[in-house]
Design an enzyme around this catalytic site. Structure first.
Site, PDB file in Angstrom:
ATOM      1  N   GLY A  14      31.355 -41.137 -36.516  1.00  0.00           N
ATOM      2  CA  GLY A  14      30.153 -41.642 -37.151  1.00  0.00           C
ATOM      3  C   GLY A  14      30.520 -42.292 -38.471  1.00  0.00           C
ATOM      4  O   GLY A  14      29.772 -42.656 -39.224  1.00  0.00           O
ATOM      5  N   GLY A  16      31.470 -45.161 -39.290  1.00  0.00           N
ATOM      6  CA  GLY A  16      31.307 -46.623 -39.664  1.00  0.00           C
ATOM      7  C   GLY A  16      30.251 -46.904 -40.574  1.00  0.00           C
ATOM      8  O   GLY A  16      30.010 -48.128 -40.924  1.00  0.00           O
ATOM      9  N   ILE A  19      26.023 -41.688 -43.482  1.00  0.00           N
ATOM     10  CA  ILE A  19      26.697 -40.265 -44.061  1.00  0.00           C
ATOM     11  C   ILE A  19      28.134 -40.412 -43.709  1.00  0.00           C
ATOM     12  O   ILE A  19      28.786 -39.807 -44.373  1.00  0.00           O
ATOM     13  CB  ILE A  19      25.797 -39.066 -43.331  1.00  0.00           C
ATOM     14  CG1 ILE A  19      24.127 -39.172 -44.293  1.00  0.00           C
ATOM     15  CG2 ILE A  19      26.540 -37.829 -43.693  1.00  0.00           C
ATOM     16  CD1 ILE A  19      23.323 -37.992 -43.456  1.00  0.00           C
ATOM     17  N   TYR A 164      15.184 -36.636 -30.373  1.00  0.00           N
ATOM     18  CA  TYR A 164      16.170 -36.318 -31.522  1.00  0.00           C
ATOM     19  C   TYR A 164      16.050 -34.966 -32.080  1.00  0.00           C
ATOM     20  O   TYR A 164      17.057 -34.467 -32.349  1.00  0.00           O
ATOM     21  CB  TYR A 164      15.627 -37.377 -32.517  1.00  0.00           C
ATOM     22  CG  TYR A 164      16.696 -37.631 -33.844  1.00  0.00           C
ATOM     23  CD1 TYR A 164      17.892 -37.970 -33.820  1.00  0.00           C
ATOM     24  CD2 TYR A 164      16.097 -37.018 -35.143  1.00  0.00           C
ATOM     25  CE1 TYR A 164      18.731 -38.198 -34.862  1.00  0.00           C
ATOM     26  CE2 TYR A 164      16.718 -36.874 -36.253  1.00  0.00           C
ATOM     27  CZ  TYR A 164      18.086 -37.679 -35.975  1.00  0.00           C
ATOM     28  OH  TYR A 164      18.842 -37.677 -37.139  1.00  0.00           O
ATOM     29  N   ALA A 166      15.078 -32.645 -30.462  1.00  0.00           N
ATOM     30  CA  ALA A 166      15.553 -31.491 -29.710  1.00  0.00           C
ATOM     31  C   ALA A 166      17.263 -31.609 -29.783  1.00  0.00           C
ATOM     32  O   ALA A 166      17.965 -30.289 -29.697  1.00  0.00           O
ATOM     33  CB  ALA A 166      15.304 -31.694 -28.261  1.00  0.00           C
ATOM     34  N   SER A 167      17.731 -32.453 -29.885  1.00  0.00           N
ATOM     35  CA  SER A 167      18.990 -32.585 -30.033  1.00  0.00           C
ATOM     36  C   SER A 167      19.882 -32.066 -31.390  1.00  0.00           C
ATOM     37  O   SER A 167      20.802 -31.502 -31.322  1.00  0.00           O
ATOM     38  CB  SER A 167      19.568 -34.270 -29.843  1.00  0.00           C
ATOM     39  OG  SER A 167      19.327 -34.864 -31.220  1.00  0.00           O
ATOM     40  N   THR A 199      19.818 -44.405 -44.931  1.00  0.00           N
ATOM     41  CA  THR A 199      20.937 -44.940 -44.070  1.00  0.00           C
ATOM     42  C   THR A 199      20.201 -45.879 -43.023  1.00  0.00           C
ATOM     43  O   THR A 199      19.291 -46.165 -43.097  1.00  0.00           O
ATOM     44  CB  THR A 199      21.310 -43.614 -42.982  1.00  0.00           C
ATOM     45  OG1 THR A 199      20.246 -43.342 -42.182  1.00  0.00           O
ATOM     46  CG2 THR A 199      21.771 -42.316 -43.963  1.00  0.00           C
TER      47      THR A 199
END
Length: 254
Positions: A14, A16, A19, A164, A166-167, A199
């Protein structure tokens, strides 16, 4: 003066934007060689060229590199590992799982497709990267640090984010389990739970909702990606040598 992760090789997914990009900057500033990994290869290249090189105090990209990876695809993850081993002759000893997506909707309207896509990237993706790169570390007998990114939403939930939340809750439990398994190999695994942070994901939130959320932050502002990255870098370094299985909130008190 050498940085706190000088001489280490670090993989950041991640990378790109957000964070992930900030983490590449801070790790390189602190002396690490950084591999910026992202599904958007151009964005990863941009991170290395314009952010990471400058953070390390030069205009050159040095040994830093960018790599394309789809964390939800095990073949893509294994390919990224193979390319890393070919280029650096060694696995990274710092792995930061920043890759994440949102597909927000009310529970009663959330499609199975949007549920699956979020779980595939945020939870399965973190698992696949952690499994592949920890395996490489153990085979080489390398101590290491894995830092996963959850969210404060994984602890308290949030309207419109059942998938989101849950993930991200899963990432916390997975981190704690992995820390117990990998400790004997001297591989530490920790998880950071950012709060409301500036972000690209947050830029899609309506202003009215943002204002409501800011009222719940005692420090009265959004976090900056660099503030999350500083904590990630601490967890990547020997400064945190007795910290594993920890969940650290970086939320402004949210």
């Amino acid at each position: 003066m050498a940085g706190i992760v000088a001489g280490r090789l670090a993989l950041v997914t991640g990378a790109g934007s957000g964070i992930g990009r900030a983490t590449c900057q801070v790790l390189s500033r602190e002396g690490a060689t950084v591999i910026a990994a992202d599904r958007n290869f151009e964005a990863a290249v941009e991170t290395i060229k314009t952010h990471t090189a400058l953070a390390s105090g030069s205009n050159a990209t040095g040994d830093h590199s960018a790599i394309e990876v789809d964390v939800a695809d095990s073949k893509s993850v294994m390919s990224a590992l193979q390319k890393t081993l070919e280029q650096y002759r060694s696995p990274p000893t710092i792995v930061v799982n920043c890759a994440g997506v949102t597909r927000d909707n009310w529970l009663l309207k959330l499609s199975e497709e949007d549920y699956n896509s979020v779980l595939d990237v945020n939870l399965k993706g973190t698992f696949l990267v952690m499994q592949a790169f920890a395996q490489a570390m153990t085979e080489k007998g390398k101590p290491g640090s894995i830092v996963n990114i959850s969210s404060i939403v994984g602890k308290y939930g949030n309207m419109g984010q059942t998938n989101y939340a849950a993930s991200k809750a899963g990432v916390v439990a997975m981190t704690q389990s992995a820390a117990k398994e990998l400790g004997k190999f001297n591989i530490r695994v920790n998880v950071v739970l950012p709060g409301f942070t500036e972000t690209p994901i947050v830029q899609t939130v309506p202003d009215k909702v943002k204002q409501g959320m800011l009222k719940m932050v005692p420090l009265g502002r959004m976090g900056q990606p660099s503030e999350i990255a500083e904590v990630i870098t601490f967890l990547s370094s020997d400064k945190s040598s007795f910290v594993t299985g920890a969940s650290i909130d970086v939320t402004g008190g949210f």
